[in-house]
Scaffold this motif. Sequence first.
Motif, PDB file in Angstrom:
ATOM      1  N   GLY A 204       0.797  -1.222   0.000  1.00  0.00           N
ATOM      2  CA  GLY A 204       0.000   0.000   0.000  1.00  0.00           C
ATOM      3  C   GLY A 204       0.830   1.274   0.000  1.00  0.00           C
ATOM      4  O   GLY A 204       0.283   2.366   0.172  1.00  0.00           O
ATOM      5  N   LEU A 205       2.149   1.144  -0.215  1.00  0.00           N
ATOM      6  CA  LEU A 205       3.017   2.320  -0.125  1.00  0.00           C
ATOM      7  C   LEU A 205       2.731   3.355  -1.200  1.00  0.00           C
ATOM      8  O   LEU A 205       2.960   4.548  -0.995  1.00  0.00           O
ATOM      9  CB  LEU A 205       4.479   1.885  -0.232  1.00  0.00           C
ATOM     10  CG  LEU A 205       5.111   1.327   1.039  1.00  0.00           C
ATOM     11  CD1 LEU A 205       6.514   0.840   0.736  1.00  0.00           C
ATOM     12  CD2 LEU A 205       5.144   2.390   2.119  1.00  0.00           C
ATOM     13  N   TYR A 206       2.236   2.916  -2.355  1.00  0.00           N
ATOM     14  CA  TYR A 206       2.059   3.852  -3.465  1.00  0.00           C
ATOM     15  C   TYR A 206       0.963   4.880  -3.176  1.00  0.00           C
ATOM     16  O   TYR A 206       0.873   5.900  -3.854  1.00  0.00           O
ATOM     17  CB  TYR A 206       1.766   3.078  -4.752  1.00  0.00           C
ATOM     18  CG  TYR A 206       2.903   2.159  -5.124  1.00  0.00           C
ATOM     19  CD1 TYR A 206       4.101   2.672  -5.600  1.00  0.00           C
ATOM     20  CD2 TYR A 206       2.792   0.784  -4.956  1.00  0.00           C
ATOM     21  CE1 TYR A 206       5.157   1.838  -5.914  1.00  0.00           C
ATOM     22  CE2 TYR A 206       3.837  -0.064  -5.271  1.00  0.00           C
ATOM     23  CZ  TYR A 206       5.020   0.469  -5.753  1.00  0.00           C
ATOM     24  OH  TYR A 206       6.073  -0.363  -6.051  1.00  0.00           O
ATOM     25  N   ALA A 207       0.151   4.581  -2.186  1.00  0.00           N
ATOM     26  CA  ALA A 207      -0.865   5.559  -1.788  1.00  0.00           C
ATOM     27  C   ALA A 207      -0.286   6.620  -0.861  1.00  0.00           C
ATOM     28  O   ALA A 207      -0.954   7.609  -0.568  1.00  0.00           O
ATOM     29  CB  ALA A 207      -2.035   4.850  -1.099  1.00  0.00           C
ATOM     30  N   VAL A 220      10.831   2.087  -2.859  1.00  0.00           N
ATOM     31  CA  VAL A 220      10.683   0.644  -3.063  1.00  0.00           C
ATOM     32  C   VAL A 220      11.831   0.102  -3.906  1.00  0.00           C
ATOM     33  O   VAL A 220      12.423  -0.939  -3.595  1.00  0.00           O
ATOM     34  CB  VAL A 220       9.326   0.331  -3.720  1.00  0.00           C
ATOM     35  CG1 VAL A 220       9.249  -1.138  -4.134  1.00  0.00           C
ATOM     36  CG2 VAL A 220       8.181   0.667  -2.776  1.00  0.00           C
ATOM     37  N   ALA A 221      12.190   0.829  -4.971  1.00  0.00           N
ATOM     38  CA  ALA A 221      13.297   0.384  -5.829  1.00  0.00           C
ATOM     39  C   ALA A 221      14.605   0.314  -5.052  1.00  0.00           C
ATOM     40  O   ALA A 221      15.416  -0.608  -5.260  1.00  0.00           O
ATOM     41  CB  ALA A 221      13.425   1.326  -7.026  1.00  0.00           C
ATOM     42  N   ALA A 222      14.824   1.263  -4.143  1.00  0.00           N
ATOM     43  CA  ALA A 222      16.052   1.256  -3.339  1.00  0.00           C
ATOM     44  C   ALA A 222      16.089   0.045  -2.410  1.00  0.00           C
ATOM     45  O   ALA A 222      17.147  -0.581  -2.225  1.00  0.00           O
ATOM     46  CB  ALA A 222      16.143   2.557  -2.537  1.00  0.00           C
ATOM     47  N   GLN A 223      14.940  -0.306  -1.818  1.00  0.00           N
ATOM     48  CA  GLN A 223      14.904  -1.469  -0.920  1.00  0.00           C
ATOM     49  C   GLN A 223      15.140  -2.758  -1.700  1.00  0.00           C
ATOM     50  O   GLN A 223      15.867  -3.648  -1.243  1.00  0.00           O
ATOM     51  CB  GLN A 223      13.546  -1.545  -0.204  1.00  0.00           C
ATOM     52  CG  GLN A 223      13.154  -0.301   0.570  1.00  0.00           C
ATOM     53  CD  GLN A 223      14.254   0.190   1.494  1.00  0.00           C
ATOM     54  OE1 GLN A 223      14.794  -0.583   2.281  1.00  0.00           O
ATOM     55  NE2 GLN A 223      14.583   1.464   1.400  1.00  0.00           N
ATOM     56  N   ILE A 224      14.548  -2.856  -2.884  1.00  0.00           N
ATOM     57  CA  ILE A 224      14.738  -4.056  -3.718  1.00  0.00           C
ATOM     58  C   ILE A 224      16.206  -4.208  -4.097  1.00  0.00           C
ATOM     59  O   ILE A 224      16.789  -5.301  -4.018  1.00  0.00           O
ATOM     60  CB  ILE A 224      13.843  -3.978  -4.968  1.00  0.00           C
ATOM     61  CG1 ILE A 224      12.369  -4.089  -4.566  1.00  0.00           C
ATOM     62  CG2 ILE A 224      14.204  -5.077  -5.966  1.00  0.00           C
ATOM     63  CD1 ILE A 224      11.407  -3.877  -5.716  1.00  0.00           C
ATOM     64  N   ALA A 225      16.819  -3.094  -4.499  1.00  0.00           N
ATOM     65  CA  ALA A 225      18.232  -3.145  -4.883  1.00  0.00           C
ATOM     66  C   ALA A 225      19.098  -3.564  -3.698  1.00  0.00           C
ATOM     67  O   ALA A 225      20.036  -4.360  -3.850  1.00  0.00           O
ATOM     68  CB  ALA A 225      18.662  -1.778  -5.419  1.00  0.00           C
ATOM     69  N   ALA A 226      18.776  -3.053  -2.508  1.00  0.00           N
ATOM     70  CA  ALA A 226      19.564  -3.402  -1.321  1.00  0.00           C
ATOM     71  C   ALA A 226      19.412  -4.883  -0.967  1.00  0.00           C
ATOM     72  O   ALA A 226      20.382  -5.547  -0.591  1.00  0.00           O
ATOM     73  CB  ALA A 226      19.132  -2.520  -0.151  1.00  0.00           C
ATOM     74  N   ILE A 227      18.213  -5.394  -1.085  1.00  0.00           N
ATOM     75  CA  ILE A 227      17.967  -6.815  -0.769  1.00  0.00           C
ATOM     76  C   ILE A 227      18.741  -7.703  -1.742  1.00  0.00           C
ATOM     77  O   ILE A 227      19.415  -8.661  -1.332  1.00  0.00           O
ATOM     78  CB  ILE A 227      16.452  -7.110  -0.845  1.00  0.00           C
ATOM     79  CG1 ILE A 227      15.718  -6.387   0.280  1.00  0.00           C
ATOM     80  CG2 ILE A 227      16.193  -8.624  -0.750  1.00  0.00           C
ATOM     81  CD1 ILE A 227      14.204  -6.420   0.138  1.00  0.00           C
ATOM     82  N   GLN A 228      18.648  -7.390  -3.009  1.00  0.00           N
ATOM     83  CA  GLN A 228      19.322  -8.227  -4.014  1.00  0.00           C
ATOM     84  C   GLN A 228      20.842  -8.089  -3.925  1.00  0.00           C
ATOM     85  O   GLN A 228      21.565  -9.071  -4.121  1.00  0.00           O
ATOM     86  CB  GLN A 228      18.817  -7.855  -5.409  1.00  0.00           C
ATOM     87  CG  GLN A 228      17.343  -8.218  -5.613  1.00  0.00           C
ATOM     88  CD  GLN A 228      16.774  -7.752  -6.940  1.00  0.00           C
ATOM     89  OE1 GLN A 228      17.246  -6.763  -7.503  1.00  0.00           O
ATOM     90  NE2 GLN A 228      15.772  -8.454  -7.432  1.00  0.00           N
ATOM     91  N   LEU A 295     -12.748   2.241   1.126  1.00  0.00           N
ATOM     92  CA  LEU A 295     -11.917   3.449   1.011  1.00  0.00           C
ATOM     93  C   LEU A 295     -10.496   3.094   0.595  1.00  0.00           C
ATOM     94  O   LEU A 295      -9.909   3.743  -0.279  1.00  0.00           O
ATOM     95  CB  LEU A 295     -11.922   4.190   2.353  1.00  0.00           C
ATOM     96  CG  LEU A 295     -11.182   5.521   2.382  1.00  0.00           C
ATOM     97  CD1 LEU A 295     -11.806   6.522   1.429  1.00  0.00           C
ATOM     98  CD2 LEU A 295     -11.163   6.088   3.803  1.00  0.00           C
ATOM     99  N   THR A 296      -9.922   2.048   1.195  1.00  0.00           N
ATOM    100  CA  THR A 296      -8.552   1.678   0.819  1.00  0.00           C
ATOM    101  C   THR A 296      -8.518   1.103  -0.599  1.00  0.00           C
ATOM    102  O   THR A 296      -7.513   1.239  -1.299  1.00  0.00           O
ATOM    103  CB  THR A 296      -7.969   0.655   1.796  1.00  0.00           C
ATOM    104  OG1 THR A 296      -8.832  -0.481   1.866  1.00  0.00           O
ATOM    105  CG2 THR A 296      -7.793   1.247   3.178  1.00  0.00           C
ATOM    106  N   GLY A 297      -9.609   0.463  -1.023  1.00  0.00           N
ATOM    107  CA  GLY A 297      -9.674  -0.004  -2.402  1.00  0.00           C
ATOM    108  C   GLY A 297      -9.603   1.159  -3.379  1.00  0.00           C
ATOM    109  O   GLY A 297      -8.868   1.117  -4.376  1.00  0.00           O
ATOM    110  N   ALA A 298     -10.374   2.211  -3.101  1.00  0.00           N
ATOM    111  CA  ALA A 298     -10.339   3.392  -3.966  1.00  0.00           C
ATOM    112  C   ALA A 298      -8.961   4.023  -3.966  1.00  0.00           C
ATOM    113  O   ALA A 298      -8.473   4.501  -5.006  1.00  0.00           O
ATOM    114  CB  ALA A 298     -11.385   4.397  -3.498  1.00  0.00           C
ATOM    115  N   SER A 299      -8.304   4.015  -2.806  1.00  0.00           N
ATOM    116  CA  SER A 299      -6.953   4.577  -2.709  1.00  0.00           C
ATOM    117  C   SER A 299      -5.976   3.777  -3.560  1.00  0.00           C
ATOM    118  O   SER A 299      -5.116   4.347  -4.252  1.00  0.00           O
ATOM    119  CB  SER A 299      -6.508   4.575  -1.238  1.00  0.00           C
ATOM    120  OG  SER A 299      -5.175   4.998  -1.118  1.00  0.00           O
ATOM    121  N   GLU A 300      -6.097   2.440  -3.535  1.00  0.00           N
ATOM    122  CA  GLU A 300      -5.218   1.591  -4.341  1.00  0.00           C
ATOM    123  C   GLU A 300      -5.461   1.791  -5.833  1.00  0.00           C
ATOM    124  O   GLU A 300      -4.514   1.835  -6.624  1.00  0.00           O
ATOM    125  CB  GLU A 300      -5.447   0.120  -3.976  1.00  0.00           C
ATOM    126  CG  GLU A 300      -4.837  -0.293  -2.657  1.00  0.00           C
ATOM    127  CD  GLU A 300      -3.320  -0.308  -2.739  1.00  0.00           C
ATOM    128  OE1 GLU A 300      -2.765  -1.119  -3.483  1.00  0.00           O
ATOM    129  OE2 GLU A 300      -2.696   0.538  -2.072  1.00  0.00           O
TER     130      GLU A 300
END
Length: 418
Positions: A204-207, A220-228, A295-300
């Motif tokens: 749900g971070l993109y909201a 998110v891209a930074a976390q993915i790069a760090a994990i890999q 409400l969270t559905g509309a946000s997504e």
Amino acid sequence: MTSHRVSNAGLIDRSRALGFTFDGTSYTGFEGDTLASALLANGVRVVGRSFKYHRPRGVWGAWFDDPNAIFNVTLNNRELPNCPATTTPLADGMSARSVNAFPSALFDIKGGLDLFHRWLSAGFYYKTFMWPDWHLFEPMIRKMAGLGTLNPELLDNFTSDQVHEACDVLVIGGGAAGLVAARAAAESGQNAVLVDDHPEMGGGLYAAGSIDGTAPKDWVAAQIAAIQTAGGRILASTTAFGVFDHRLVGLVQNNGFGAAPRLIRMRAGRMIMATGALDRPITFANNDRPGVMSLTGASEFLARYGVLAGREIAVLSNNNFAEPIIGQLEAAGARVLVLDPTLGEMRAVGRKLLKGVEVAGQFHAVDSVLVSGGLTPIVHLWRHAGGNLIGPTPSRPSSPVRHRTECSQLARPMAHLI
């Protein structure tokens, strides 16, 4: 509901238009859409019918929590029954049909059954059609009640790859909590695996507007790069469906429409369940009509697909998670009316087309009603693993409590704090 696409939001690729049909009508979406988001972007309100009375139904949630948008989908001469529109990625040339309506979800001739709902009570069939012989009526009733049609030819060569794997730490859920947990495990030298059922990580971070001053997509891209970089693995479009004895977790990885999924039997030293939470509905008359959405559905839908649920929106919420979402809806161009659900009796007005909502005898003309009765942690796997819950209390829903050393649960409220 007058849902539509906005120009400045979403993760979709607007340079790649995709054509598809729903109940015989042609529409256009974009790469990255689901069937549900593409239909909402085209202003489609009615996506299905209720099982018994064939009342019109619209989209409620943005992912697996939606119970209404269920289609028979055909692509490249392969047809799959009962596909949830909110989790089915859109593809060019896709053809979708509502499963419980004829000839279409919008104009369903069986909708006339609703006129007789006062006489079609629970158990009506079994009591009324006993004479002279139930078996005379059973085929017709079963045909009316069935959902979807399975093509036997689809089962030919429909075989899944099955693999056995192991890891030190398995993190289930790719939102903020899951990404941080997987990164910490990988950077500490453990064999960490992160799985999420979405095609992309982030939950749900993109909201969220920003995270530590960084755009959600970049964070998110930074976390993915760090994990890999630290040696961790990430499995997208992968659903954890069960926790079994001896820390065996069943994973199923989507291989695309019409292809058998890959089955992974994962042995995990420890499991961290960062599975988030879902919106609870609020009880009021006609809260199941098209135009009433979580409400969270509309946000997504807005954050992931750039789809705004309506132009004149009423928000009924009993929690403070609604405040940032209201700001996002207004920034996207909607006029939002915040109503207190505790003032008195409520009723949505309209049938296929929502006309407004009535609260404590006062009518408010809106085209969409977004509701939030609070967040419920997603604890299906936690309970499957033998985990216990505490509560609920008047101020919060049931929450998981730790009971095994190899299993931990991170709920959505925790993710919001990270």
